[in-house]
Design a protein around this motif. Structure first.
Motif, mmCIF file in Angstrom:
data_model
loop_
_atom_site.group_PDB
_atom_site.id
_atom_site.type_symbol
_atom_site.label_atom_id
_atom_site.label_comp_id
_atom_site.label_asym_id
_atom_site.label_seq_id
_atom_site.Cartn_x
_atom_site.Cartn_y
_atom_site.Cartn_z
ATOM 1 N N GLY A 1 -69.314 1.215 9.122
ATOM 2 C CA GLY A 1 -69.725 1.431 10.743
ATOM 3 C C GLY A 1 -70.930 0.658 11.538
ATOM 4 N N ASP A 2 -70.687 -0.272 11.178
ATOM 5 C CA ASP A 2 -71.737 -0.646 11.840
ATOM 6 C C ASP A 2 -72.629 -2.434 11.783
ATOM 7 N N ALA B 1 -74.396 -7.748 10.275
ATOM 8 C CA ALA B 1 -74.714 -8.367 9.726
ATOM 9 C C ALA B 1 -76.303 -9.546 9.687
ATOM 10 N N ALA B 2 -77.512 -8.538 10.550
ATOM 11 C CA ALA B 2 -78.394 -9.011 10.095
ATOM 12 C C ALA B 2 -78.959 -8.166 8.644
ATOM 13 N N MET B 3 -78.698 -7.871 8.565
ATOM 14 C CA MET B 3 -79.005 -7.423 6.027
ATOM 15 C C MET B 3 -78.265 -9.102 6.334
ATOM 16 N N GLU C 1 -65.303 -11.883 7.700
ATOM 17 C CA GLU C 1 -65.191 -10.742 6.763
ATOM 18 C C GLU C 1 -63.749 -9.630 7.441
ATOM 19 N N THR C 2 -63.979 -8.770 6.433
ATOM 20 C CA THR C 2 -62.510 -7.832 6.790
ATOM 21 C C THR C 2 -63.254 -6.753 5.867
ATOM 22 N N PRO C 3 -61.843 -5.531 6.142
ATOM 23 C CA PRO C 3 -62.785 -4.264 5.856
ATOM 24 C C PRO C 3 -62.328 -4.068 4.214
ATOM 25 N N VAL C 4 -63.049 -4.474 3.685
ATOM 26 C CA VAL C 4 -63.643 -4.331 1.793
ATOM 27 C C VAL C 4 -64.367 -4.428 1.331
ATOM 28 N N ARG D 1 -64.977 -12.875 1.389
ATOM 29 C CA ARG D 1 -64.217 -11.556 2.239
ATOM 30 C C ARG D 1 -65.235 -10.231 2.916
ATOM 31 N N ALA D 2 -65.798 -9.636 1.572
ATOM 32 C CA ALA D 2 -65.590 -8.288 1.804
ATOM 33 C C ALA D 2 -67.216 -7.785 2.968
ATOM 34 N N MET D 3 -66.999 -6.715 3.090
ATOM 35 C CA MET D 3 -68.178 -6.869 3.814
ATOM 36 C C MET D 3 -69.677 -5.638 3.532
ATOM 37 N N MET D 4 -69.375 -5.798 1.827
ATOM 38 C CA MET D 4 -70.540 -5.066 1.348
ATOM 39 C C MET D 4 -70.320 -5.634 0.043
ATOM 40 N N LEU D 5 -71.303 -5.528 -1.072
ATOM 41 C CA LEU D 5 -71.777 -5.350 -2.359
ATOM 42 C C LEU D 5 -71.716 -4.183 -2.605
ATOM 43 N N VAL D 6 -71.139 -3.181 -3.060
ATOM 44 C CA VAL D 6 -72.017 -1.632 -4.137
ATOM 45 C C VAL D 6 -72.153 -1.659 -5.482
ATOM 46 N N LEU D 7 -73.188 -1.675 -5.622
ATOM 47 C CA LEU D 7 -73.489 -1.810 -7.406
ATOM 48 C C LEU D 7 -74.183 -0.487 -7.023
#
Length: 383
Positions: free
Chosen positions: A337-338, A343-345, A189-192, A266-272
């Motif tokens: 920030g968490d 990881a849990a999600m 994971e990276t801050p993306v 590498r993404a920390m999250m996906l946003v749609l």
């Protein structure tokens, strides 16, 4: 293996890899891709019959004429002596062309609805030469098609409202290949924040940029990567600059699916953050969310269209009201920030798609539908 036609006028679009993924996952049927033009290489070894290849000279006038008349003769010429067992069209706009081919071959027609084909207003269809035949012949398609598959319950409701028969219209999630998309390691994971979408109004990219501008100051190393292209790209790039985050937003353009998945891991999250537009365009499901979940990447998405069906809300991701910049920013901020929540999600998302959206299981169910159609059509044993 019995051969079937996978009918899509514009074959192998980078934004429609799910069509070929489903077809290539078939075990008992062999896909033969058919359409008007090729927009990509397609799967290795895929067999494709295209009007553009048939007509080397004066291709455009011939294609326009075929577009207007829906004459199946050019497709039958492409087929030659091949006799496919059935025709499976993707998108209703393609179904009205495919039904003429299926009628001449005397084989069943399957049509899958993916989104705009059962949500867009008729006025919008009539403005496009490639789509104008759809509202004109939709009732005939509803009468003559043997099976209609919808990529979400939301889309099935829309299809029924447009007159498609309840007894022949069913929900069938295409799914994702959970064996190919393995969970990423947390160390990857990276801050993306990743956004994968065609840059059109429906995808809500404007709201994402405004939300990112609110979050960016609280997370100095955070970047937003946008994969996709479209008519709004210039306007969105200007907006990112005006919001003061232009240097932290990467507009990467359209990329091959393999590259998309590299960024995904590498993404920390996906946003749609999709929205419902005035024309009726809305997200039918959001396949990219399922791919993210399969990789163990949490999702932030809008509560609109079929999106809620692809998220285990509160477990695999966060769902917010559409066009609500503040709510979107708060959700992104919480996840950014968490690390434990992410990881849990991610873990819960992987379990969710394996249970409900595994491509191999979904394709096995599809083949059973094919079997039943063929047996009903002519008493032919399944392969």
């Amino acid at each position: 293996m019995r051969e079937i036609v996978i009918f899509r006028q514009n074959q192998f679009r980078v934004s429609e890899v799910f069509i070929a993924q489903q077809a290539q996952a078939l075990r008992r049927y062999a896909p033969l891709y058919m359409g008007r033009m090729r927009f990509g290489a397609g799967p290795e070894g895929a067999r494709a019959l295209l009007l553009r290849d048939l007509w080397q000279h004066a291709a455009w006038p011939r294609m326009v004429a075929q577009m207007a008349t829906r004459d199946p003769a050019p497709y039958l010429r492409l087929l030659g002596k091949r006799r496919p067992a059935l025709v499976h069209a993707h998108f209703g706009v393609d179904g009205v062309y495919a039904m003429e081919v299926a009628r001449r071959l005397d084989v069943p027609l399957v049509t899958t609805f993916h989104g705009f084909d059962v949500t867009l207003s008729d006025r919008r269809f009539l403005c496009s030469p490639a789509w104008a035949n759809y509202p004109l012949h939709r009732r005939a398609l509803a009468r003559r098609g043997q099976l209609f598959l919808c990529n979400s319950h939301f889309l099935r409701d829309q299809a029924l409202a447009h007159g498609f028969p309840a007894g022949r219209t069913h929900v069938h999630y295409i799914g994702v290949d959970c064996s190919a998309y393995q969970p990423r390691a947390q160390a990857d994971e990276t801050p993306v924040i990743l956004h994968v979408a065609r840059l059109v109004e429906m995808k809500g990219t404007e709201y994402l940029l405004r939300a990112f501008a609110r979050v960016a100051d609280r997370h100095p190393g955070l970047r937003l990567a946008i994969i996709g292209d479209g008519p709004l790209r210039g306007r969105l790039e200007a907006l990112a600059g005006a919001l003061g985050v232009g240097a932290r937003v990467l507009f990467l353009g359209a990329r091959p699916h393999a590259v998309v998945m590299e960024w995904m891991r590498r993404a920390m999250m996906l946003v749609l953050p999709s929205v419902l537009t005035a024309s009726g365009r809305v997200e039918g499901l959001g396949m990219v969310m399922l791919e993210a979940a399969a990789c163990g990447v949490p999702v932030v998405a809008s509560r609109v269209g079929g999106i809620p069906e692809g998220v285990a809300e509160g477990r695999s991701g966060l769902v917010v009201p559409p066009r609500d910049v503040e709510a979107l920013a708060d959700a992104m901020d919480r996840l950014a920030g968490d690390a434990a929540m992410r990881a849990a999600m991610g873990h819960a998302g992987r379990a969710f798609v394996v249970e409900r959206f595994d491509l191999r299981r979904q394709t096995e169910m599809l083949e059973c539908r094919y079997d039943a159609l063929l047996q009903a059509h002519g008493g032919v044993d399944s392969p």
